[in-house]
Design an enzyme around this catalytic site. Structure first.
Site, PDB file in Angstrom:
ATOM      1  N   CYS A   1      -2.601   8.717   3.445  1.00  0.00           N
ATOM      2  CA  CYS A   1      -2.599   8.281   2.051  1.00  0.00           C
ATOM      3  C   CYS A   1      -3.967   8.451   1.412  1.00  0.00           C
ATOM      4  CB  CYS A   1      -2.138   6.823   1.967  1.00  0.00           C
ATOM      5  SG  CYS A   1      -3.073   5.690   3.013  1.00  0.00           S
TER       6      CYS A   1
ATOM      7  N   GLU B   1       0.879  -1.171   0.000  1.00  0.00           N
ATOM      8  CA  GLU B   1       0.000   0.000   0.000  1.00  0.00           C
ATOM      9  C   GLU B   1       0.909   1.212   0.000  1.00  0.00           C
ATOM     10  OE1 GLU B   1      -1.383   3.198   0.895  1.00  0.00           O
ATOM     11  OE2 GLU B   1      -1.935   2.488   2.894  1.00  0.00           O
TER      12      GLU B   1
END
Length: 458
Positions: A266, A232
């Protein structure tokens, strides 16, 4: 980077730690490997009881842990407390649902494949390495650790060097709750030594949350060793506002998304594409909302968001703003490094951003938003997809046809409609393109690190 607790609100080094020696790493790895069989042999009920006990420990120690998070990486005390509570909820989710997520399956009638029985079973892989970031020092770890342990894997945590006390707490948590001593352990390591662990056959897979560069290095080492990896790697998430949206609500949500965790998320909205019919209203509300946000002491009640977590992080964010300014972008609010101690940075809005500017494509890990007008939905989608990243997105419209079109056409791991992107234990989380591959959370997450085995009986 030294392994140390450095208070980002003051810049003061509070505590330093020595990296584990090669001998210490070997003992930790050997203990994890030796524990694999014993942990895999336990029942879901037993692992679930231990996991609930670990969640209870988080709840009981929440005030102390929130203060630790606020001190090590700078998020406000209420958001740190929320992170601890969310981590405990995630642990309880997997304690309750892991057995069902990994239950044997019979995808076809056995006779179709010439068998008296044909089933799929899910079995643990062994020792999994987790390389985790500082921005959510508990939740990022727990959303890996809870499913990995409930599946019967052992785990090694290589946490960010700037949150060593969070890492050490987590390294002891599961043993305190009853898991075998080698089930979950923390490694204090410099980044350069981390990928070497994947050369060891006792490490069976790896998961990383971090930068594209770090992900590429880990993926290369995993590929060289034929090992599973889940990555990720962040994103430049879009926030699209169309004429049928509640503009006031969208602007308020946009401010919250861009300043959450001091912009170090994020899944925070970073690129705002607003239909020209409502652009003026949104811009006025959004800029005013960003200007009203107060960056300050994480422990103060009137602080909107805290400092950036590291001095380098602030320098990187400001460099992107200065590059855009020097090439013609307009700074509507913020954009200046404040005087005084600590690594604070104001909520900042840029307009007039063009592809010549670094921030047009690069992820800015700070409270900086880029605001763009668009003519219609088609242009919004085209510009949204003009990015190397594809993590998540937030779209604002009340038109059912527009919702359908946006959900189908945006290149991302998630589309949130009339709400900010969030992570839930019940739903898969992850991205595409440079945002990585694989999924965390839900049944998809727990199945990333298991052997999907076919059992066929004549």
């Amino acid at each position: 980077m030294p392994i140390a607790t450095v208070n980002p609100a003051t810049g003061q080094t509070l505590k330093t730690f020595e990296a584990h020696t090669a001998e210490q790493v070997e003992r930790i790895l050997a203990r994890a490997h030796a524990t694999n069989g014993a942990l895999a042999a336990t029942t879901f009920a037993q692992r679930g009881a231990w996991m609930r006990r670990a969640a209870d420990l988080l709840d009981a120690e929440a005030a102390e842990l929130a203060a630790l998070i606020a001190t090590e990486m700078g998020k406000t005390l209420p958001t740190a407390a929320y992170e601890v509570a969310k981590s405990a909820r995630g642990m309880r989710h997997y304690a309750e649902h892991a057995e069902a997520y990994l239950a044997d399956e019979r995808p076809v009638p056995p006779a179709e494949v010439g068998a008296s029985d044909a089933r799929v079973v899910y079995q643990p892989l062994g020792t999994i390495l987790a390389v985790m970031p500082w921005n959510y020092p508990f939740w990022q770890v727990i959303r890996f650790a809870a499913p990995a342990l409930m599946a019967g894997n052992t785990a090694l945590l290589k946490h960010a060097s700037s949150v060593p006390q969070c890492a050490l707490y987590l390294g002891e948590l599961f043993t305190r709750a009853g898991f075998p001593a080698g089930a979950f352990q923390t490694l204090l390591l410099e980044a350069a030594r981390t990928t070497r662990l994947l050369d060891d056959p006792r490490v069976r897979a790896v998961t990383l949350t971090g930068s594209v560069g770090a992900g590429a290095a880990v993926a290369e080492a995993a590929g060289r060793n034929i090992k599973k990896s889940v990555l990720e790697l962040g994103g430049t998430d879009v926030f699209i506002v169309l004429p049928s949206a509640d503009v006031a609500k969208a602007a308020e949500a946009g401010v919250a998304s861009r300043t959450q965790n001091s912009g170090q998320s994020c899944i925070a909205a970073k690129r705002f594409y607003v239909h020209e019919a409502v652009y003026a209203e949104f811009e006025e509300r959004f800029v005013a909302g960003m200007a009203a946000q107060k960056a300050g002491d994480p422990f103060a009640a009137d602080t909107s968001f805290g400092p950036l977590a590291t001095e380098q992080g602030r320098a990187d964010a400001h460099a992107l703003v200065e590059d855009a300014r020097s090439k013609g972008a307009t700074v509507r609010t913020g954009g200046a490094v404040p005087d005084g101690p600590g690594w604070f940075y104001p909520a900042t809005v840029l307009t007039g951003v063009t592809p010549r500017m670094r921030i047009y494509r690069e992820e800015c890990f700070g409270p900086v938003a880029c605001l763009y007008p668009v003519r219609d939905l088609a242009e919004a989608v085209e510009r949204a997809n003009d990015s190397p990243f594809g993590l998540s997105s937030s779209v604002w419209t009340s038109d059912p046809d527009e919702i359908t079109a946006l959900a189908a056409r945006i290149e991302a791991g998630a589309v949130f409609v009339n709400g900010n992107t969030a992570s839930f234990p019940q739903l898969p989380f992850g991205g595409i393109k440079d945002s990585g591959y694989g999924r965390e959370l839900s049944g998809f997450g727990i199945r990333e690190f298991v052997n999907v085995k076919t059992v066929w009986v004549s």
